[in-house]
Write an enzyme that holds these catalytic residues in place. Structure first.
Site, PDB file in Angstrom:
ATOM      1  N   LYS A 106     -12.625  53.804 -35.424  1.00  0.00           N
ATOM      2  CA  LYS A 106     -13.426  55.262 -35.497  1.00  0.00           C
ATOM      3  C   LYS A 106     -14.267  55.165 -36.723  1.00  0.00           C
ATOM      4  O   LYS A 106     -15.241  55.845 -36.770  1.00  0.00           O
ATOM      5  CB  LYS A 106     -12.358  56.360 -35.592  1.00  0.00           C
ATOM      6  CG  LYS A 106     -11.278  56.297 -36.941  1.00  0.00           C
ATOM      7  CD  LYS A 106      -9.988  56.464 -36.455  1.00  0.00           C
ATOM      8  CE  LYS A 106      -9.124  55.967 -37.432  1.00  0.00           C
ATOM      9  NZ  LYS A 106      -7.760  55.537 -37.184  1.00  0.00           N
ATOM     10  N   GLY A 188       5.255  54.476 -39.030  1.00  0.00           N
ATOM     11  CA  GLY A 188       3.856  53.731 -38.571  1.00  0.00           C
ATOM     12  C   GLY A 188       2.667  54.765 -38.088  1.00  0.00           C
ATOM     13  O   GLY A 188       1.684  54.088 -37.512  1.00  0.00           O
ATOM     14  N   LYS A 206     -12.792  61.309 -36.148  1.00  0.00           N
ATOM     15  CA  LYS A 206     -12.720  61.320 -34.846  1.00  0.00           C
ATOM     16  C   LYS A 206     -13.600  62.539 -34.460  1.00  0.00           C
ATOM     17  O   LYS A 206     -14.109  62.717 -33.177  1.00  0.00           O
ATOM     18  CB  LYS A 206     -11.327  61.562 -34.590  1.00  0.00           C
ATOM     19  CG  LYS A 206     -10.380  60.255 -34.534  1.00  0.00           C
ATOM     20  CD  LYS A 206      -8.887  60.422 -34.892  1.00  0.00           C
ATOM     21  CE  LYS A 206      -8.157  59.434 -35.241  1.00  0.00           C
ATOM     22  NZ  LYS A 206      -6.776  59.493 -35.455  1.00  0.00           N
TER      23      LYS A 206
HETATM   24  P1  NAP Z   1      -3.615  46.247 -38.602  1.00  0.00           P
HETATM   25  O1  NAP Z   1      -2.221  46.186 -38.022  1.00  0.00           O
HETATM   26  O2  NAP Z   1      -3.970  46.516 -39.855  1.00  0.00           O
HETATM   27  O3  NAP Z   1      -4.113  44.907 -37.825  1.00  0.00           O
HETATM   28  C1  NAP Z   1      -5.390  44.366 -38.351  1.00  0.00           C
HETATM   29  C2  NAP Z   1      -5.592  43.012 -37.824  1.00  0.00           C
HETATM   30  O4  NAP Z   1      -6.993  42.317 -38.344  1.00  0.00           O
HETATM   31  C3  NAP Z   1      -4.369  42.010 -38.591  1.00  0.00           C
HETATM   32  O5  NAP Z   1      -4.174  40.874 -37.537  1.00  0.00           O
HETATM   33  C4  NAP Z   1      -5.379  41.197 -39.831  1.00  0.00           C
HETATM   34  O6  NAP Z   1      -5.058  39.796 -39.932  1.00  0.00           O
HETATM   35  C5  NAP Z   1      -6.756  41.241 -38.823  1.00  0.00           C
HETATM   36  N1  NAP Z   1      -7.941  41.186 -40.001  1.00  0.00           N
HETATM   37  C6  NAP Z   1      -8.157  42.201 -40.773  1.00  0.00           C
HETATM   38  N2  NAP Z   1      -9.246  41.733 -41.401  1.00  0.00           N
HETATM   39  C7  NAP Z   1      -9.494  40.630 -41.030  1.00  0.00           C
HETATM   40  C8  NAP Z   1     -10.728  39.848 -41.358  1.00  0.00           C
HETATM   41  N3  NAP Z   1     -11.668  40.038 -42.272  1.00  0.00           N
HETATM   42  N4  NAP Z   1     -10.831  38.605 -40.634  1.00  0.00           N
HETATM   43  C9  NAP Z   1      -9.848  38.205 -39.750  1.00  0.00           C
HETATM   44  N5  NAP Z   1      -8.889  39.197 -39.482  1.00  0.00           N
HETATM   45  C10 NAP Z   1      -8.720  40.102 -40.107  1.00  0.00           C
HETATM   46  O7  NAP Z   1      -4.494  47.357 -37.883  1.00  0.00           O
HETATM   47  P2  NAP Z   1      -4.072  48.009 -36.559  1.00  0.00           P
HETATM   48  O8  NAP Z   1      -3.263  49.243 -36.830  1.00  0.00           O
HETATM   49  O9  NAP Z   1      -3.991  47.113 -35.342  1.00  0.00           O
HETATM   50  O10 NAP Z   1      -5.544  48.844 -36.307  1.00  0.00           O
HETATM   51  C11 NAP Z   1      -6.569  48.137 -35.452  1.00  0.00           C
HETATM   52  C12 NAP Z   1      -7.809  49.142 -35.255  1.00  0.00           C
HETATM   53  O11 NAP Z   1      -7.392  50.116 -34.238  1.00  0.00           O
HETATM   54  C13 NAP Z   1      -8.061  50.099 -36.374  1.00  0.00           C
HETATM   55  O12 NAP Z   1      -9.575  50.373 -36.329  1.00  0.00           O
HETATM   56  C14 NAP Z   1      -7.552  51.302 -36.397  1.00  0.00           C
HETATM   57  O13 NAP Z   1      -8.275  52.499 -36.912  1.00  0.00           O
HETATM   58  C15 NAP Z   1      -7.309  51.486 -34.889  1.00  0.00           C
HETATM   59  N6  NAP Z   1      -6.301  52.389 -34.276  1.00  0.00           N
HETATM   60  C16 NAP Z   1      -5.051  52.156 -34.535  1.00  0.00           C
HETATM   61  C17 NAP Z   1      -4.100  52.883 -34.078  1.00  0.00           C
HETATM   62  C18 NAP Z   1      -2.672  52.634 -34.761  1.00  0.00           C
HETATM   63  O14 NAP Z   1      -2.025  53.609 -33.845  1.00  0.00           O
HETATM   64  N7  NAP Z   1      -2.355  51.665 -35.230  1.00  0.00           N
HETATM   65  C19 NAP Z   1      -4.460  53.869 -33.413  1.00  0.00           C
HETATM   66  C20 NAP Z   1      -5.617  54.085 -32.744  1.00  0.00           C
HETATM   67  C21 NAP Z   1      -6.828  53.097 -33.360  1.00  0.00           C
HETATM   68  P3  NAP Z   1      -3.794  39.325 -40.305  1.00  0.00           P
HETATM   69  O15 NAP Z   1      -2.752  39.528 -39.435  1.00  0.00           O
HETATM   70  O16 NAP Z   1      -3.924  37.859 -40.471  1.00  0.00           O
HETATM   71  O17 NAP Z   1      -3.602  40.141 -41.787  1.00  0.00           O
HETATM   72  N1  HSE Z   2      -3.228  57.477 -38.944  1.00  0.00           N
HETATM   73  C1  HSE Z   2      -3.839  57.824 -37.520  1.00  0.00           C
HETATM   74  C2  HSE Z   2      -3.258  58.822 -37.145  1.00  0.00           C
HETATM   75  C3  HSE Z   2      -3.688  56.869 -36.722  1.00  0.00           C
HETATM   76  O1  HSE Z   2      -2.193  59.518 -37.814  1.00  0.00           O
HETATM   77  O2  HSE Z   2      -3.479  59.791 -36.149  1.00  0.00           O
HETATM   78  C4  HSE Z   2      -4.428  56.897 -35.170  1.00  0.00           C
HETATM   79  O3  HSE Z   2      -5.892  56.850 -35.633  1.00  0.00           O
END
Ligand code: NAP
Ligand code: HSE
Length: 434
Positions: A106, A188, A206
């Protein structure tokens, strides 16, 4: 027909791992739906040494983007790194190399959406971002496709799971702000730095995306007026409940003759409003269209599997087109340039909580201060004393925001007013027209 469609994933954190899990679990369902097998070919990570689950022998882990960009067999790049840099540059690079891009990011879509769409158009690839708003809730595709026969006048949502979880626990369990924030982090829901959640920035990103699509006019992050929940206290929640409201962090988008109005702030929401029933980490988005009337989308707005569900749905959509040799999904739908309504010109009813001297005539002086700026009061309650002060809660009739600010300025100068503790907008009933 291709039998295999290779994808490259950037990032293997919460969502990246979720994508691997869901693909493994549901591959036998997904393959016939696509007409080809979706195969994860490479995953880009930072740390190659980290122990990771769900990485099968056929997946190549790499820390070099070029392994993905230069592989002609990879047709779809799924960006799940998060943040602006280097995610934005990597997606642009992928599109320039002719790859379709799917993202949950986002931050990039809200700030650089136009740039991403222009690039997708120029290189004739798809740019899909369903998971960027509402996690697993389908909302981007419904707005772009299923509701496209409507003129949409209003989108109101609960789009941040962390703050909705916190406000629910504060309201239902009288839990303290600090305790519920820690709890949301442990579960989380919160971002790595939770200030974006509690400060409203996550919801604002968003909101910019939702408003752009709903109103067919580009709304970026700096058009969104933002207030978070950091000033909401248990006292405000208790007063709201007594008055028939619940406090929610709302994402509000209106499009009317005054222009587009987009904001994120806490609101007193009537307990009968459909969004008032959305509890804990759940999200919901309420949409008003001139043919559909009111409709609401509800579900898990964050979390590994719900978010992966939305990401994979985008991958499947693109893959189906590849299989059928069809191109040109609906791309940028911001083909209008609508004006914006400044926040001072928006109207609302307001909840105002004050601490004042407990003396005769004070209530009259306060009513006069509101009256001087054209703010009319709907109700006033005085229930308790806080130290030597009387605590007063006033609810105003609907008034322009700038008048409330003028009233606040006058109240702040009154010797009898010790403190304006909080001013919170009051949302109208769902069915109530302005
Ligand atoms: P996360 O758990 O922090 O995972 C990020 C991943 O990206 C890790 O595997 C990290 O590698 C890798 N990474 C980060 N920077 C990098 C770089 N410069 N080069 C190579 N690899 C890199 O994040 P996430 O929660 O999965 O979120 C991912 C996306 O989804 C974000 O845009 C977030 O806003 C979106 N999102 C998340 C959720 C949720 O519930 N988590 C919901 C909706 C949207 P390493 O493992 O080696 O550190
Ligand atoms: N931190 C965000 C939330 C995760 O609490 O909704 C999903 O974007």
């Amino acid at each position: 027909m291709s039998n295999v469609i290779k994808i490259g994933i950037l990032g293997c954190g919460t969502v990246g791992t979720g994508v691997l899990k869901v693909l493994a679990k549901n591959m036998s369902e997904i393959t016939p739906r696509v007409g080809a097998r979706i195969v994860v070919s490479h995953i880009l990570v930072r740390n190659l040494e980290k122990k990771r689950d769900f990485i099968t022998d056929d997946i190549k882990l790499t820390n070099n983007l070029n392994d993905i960009i230069n592989d002609p067999e990879i047709k779809i790049v799924v960006e799940l790194l998060g943040g602006i840099h280097p995610a934005r540059e990597y997606m642009l690079k992928a599109m320039k190399a002719g790859k379709n891009v799917v993202t949950a990011n986002k931050d990039v879509v809200a700030q650089f959406g136009k740039d991403m769409f222009d690039t997708a158009e120029k290189y004739d690839v798809d740019f899909m971002f369903e998971a960027s708003v509402g996690g697993g809730i389908p909302i981007i595709t419904p707005l772009k496709q299923c509701l496209t026969a409507n003129k949409i006048s209003e989108v109101i949502g609960i789009v941040n799971g962390t703050t909705n979880y916190m406000l629910t626990k504060m309201s239902e369990e009288n839990a303290s702000y600090e305790d519920v924030l820690k709890d949301a982090q442990k579960k989380g829901y919160a971002e790595a730095d939770p200030t974006a959640d509690v400060g409203g920035l996550d919801a604002a990103r968003k909101t910019a995306i939702l408003a752009s699509i709903a109103f067919n006019s580009r709304v970026s992050l700096d058009h969104v007026s933002v207030e978070g929940i950091t000033n909401i206290t248990l006292e405000d929640i208790a007063y709201a409940r007594e008055l028939g409201y619940t406090i929610k962090l709302l994402s509000i988008c209106h499009d009317d003759e005054k222009g587009i109005d987009v904001r994120v702030h806490p609101s007193l929401l009537p307990q009968s409003h459909p969004l008032a029933f959305v509890r804990n980490e759940f999200n919901a988005i309420f949409v008003r269209g001139n043919a559909i009337g009111e409709t609401m989308f509800y579900g898990k707005g964050a979390g590994q599997l719900p978010t992966a569900s939305a990401v994979i749905a985008d991958v499947i959509d693109v893959a189906r087109d590849i299989v059928k040799n069809r191109f040109g999904r609906i791309r940028c739908t911001c083909y209008e340039h609508k004006k914006f309504c400044p926040i001072e010109k928006t109207v609302s009813s307001y909840y105002v909580r004050l601490l004042v001297d407990d003396q005769p005539g004070v209530l009259g002086a306060i009513a006069m201060a509101f009256g001087q700026t054209g703010v009319s009061l709907r109700s006033v309650i005085q229930k308790r004393k806080v130290n030597q002060n009387a605590e007063i809660v006033a609810i105003t009739h609907i008034v322009e925001e700038e008048k409330i600010h003028k009233a606040e300025a006058i109240l702040n100068k009154l010797p009898a007013v010790d403190k304006i503790c909080n001013v919170i907008r009051v949302e109208k009933e769902a069915a109530q027209e302005e």
